[in-house]
Design an enzyme around this catalytic site. Sequence first.
Site, PDB file in Angstrom:
ATOM      1  N   PRO A   2       0.748  -1.038   0.103  1.00 27.95           N
ATOM      2  CG  PRO A   2      -0.199  -1.295   2.007  1.00 27.95           C
ATOM      3  CD  PRO A   2       0.913  -1.672   1.360  1.00 27.95           C
ATOM      4  CD  GLU A   3       2.855   3.256  -4.290  1.00 19.81           C
ATOM      5  OE1 GLU A   3       3.003   4.417  -4.724  1.00 19.81           O
ATOM      6  OE2 GLU A   3       3.188   2.309  -4.980  1.00 19.81           O
ATOM      7  CE  LYS A  55       4.538   4.690   0.684  1.00 18.52           C
ATOM      8  NZ  LYS A  55       5.922   4.376   0.077  1.00 18.52           N
ATOM      9  NE  ARG A 113       7.483 -10.140   0.937  1.00 17.65           N
ATOM     10  CZ  ARG A 113       8.202  -9.523   0.074  1.00 17.65           C
ATOM     11  NH1 ARG A 113       7.645  -8.661  -1.050  1.00 17.65           N
ATOM     12  NH2 ARG A 113       9.383  -9.091  -0.003  1.00 17.65           N
ATOM     13  NE  ARG A 152      16.278  17.549  -1.126  1.00 14.94           N
ATOM     14  CZ  ARG A 152      16.916  17.882   0.126  1.00 14.94           C
ATOM     15  NH1 ARG A 152      17.967  17.276   0.520  1.00 14.94           N
ATOM     16  NH2 ARG A 152      16.173  18.669   0.711  1.00 14.94           N
ATOM     17  NE  ARG A 261      11.325  -0.857  -4.586  1.00 13.23           N
ATOM     18  CZ  ARG A 261      10.037  -0.561  -3.872  1.00 13.23           C
ATOM     19  NH1 ARG A 261      10.060   0.508  -3.229  1.00 13.23           N
ATOM     20  NH2 ARG A 261       8.980  -1.247  -4.202  1.00 13.23           N
TER      21      ARG A 261
END
Length: 271
Positions: A2-3, A55, A113, A152, A261
Amino acid sequence: MPELPEVETVIRELKPMIVGKEIDSVTPVWFKTLVNRSERLLRGQRIEAVERIGKYIILRLSRSFLIIHLRMTGRLHFDPGNGALQVKEQGLNHLRLIVNFTDGSKLLFNDTRKFGRFYHVDDPKRVLQNVGDDALDPRLTAERFYEMLKNRKIGVKAFLLSQRWIAGLGNIYADESLFRAGIHPERKCNTIDLVKAKELWDAVQFILKQAVENMGSTISDYRDAYGNPGKNQLYFKVYRRAGEPCFNCGTAIKKIRAAGRGTHFCPVCQT
DNA sequence: CCATGTACCTGAAGGC
DNA sequence: TGCCTTCAGGTACATG
């Protein structure tokens, strides 16, 4: 799993079910799920409010806080205690923790998990000290977003995935936002000017709000509090579309590894 | 400061 | 069928 949109969907549904309930006990099924020293201190506390930052789900209790993170496969379901549990499919194959309320109802936490956590703390800052403002916080503006980006050297996807500056985006919505804004996921933040930063900020807002309207995205594990999947996966433009044609230009969507990712983008539309 | 790898876990999917 | 590898909506921490 979930985000932000999935977590928002779950708490909107859960709120009316659990606010005002008094905790009788907590049953930890998997020993790592509850992070604290004294589950006995939860007895007798009432759930005053259900909130969210990024989250993280924040249950404000009478005298402390229970902060929940679903990580990859966590699900929250409510058992009214009258035999009418609404959860469908095999929603409870991996029960990890139960919050038992004094009226016999329960909050169930299922997590294949075992990465999900319930942090019981006196001060939410203990868990949230390195978490930035919620991505849908109306106080955030494109100008403030640009200020965060401009000095950045980090890749922009890594920036969006870090919860430290803006909280709530994960792998799906980072990829979808970057596609919508036409920005390559490995582009350095400090090469994005104010105009482009505004486009990205608008894209993030659009993508997240659309996903909330669609009750989140279900790839495999995510279900809402009732056990229902989301519908937003039908609106993906790049995520999990490697090799398929870009909806803008027809070029095959590429998949690379960025910020550790799997990352999907159009090599023509995103620069 | 930044990128990368590992750890935490289970299960699904693909290659052979 | 089975065995092995890789991958997955996340994050913390260690290492160059």
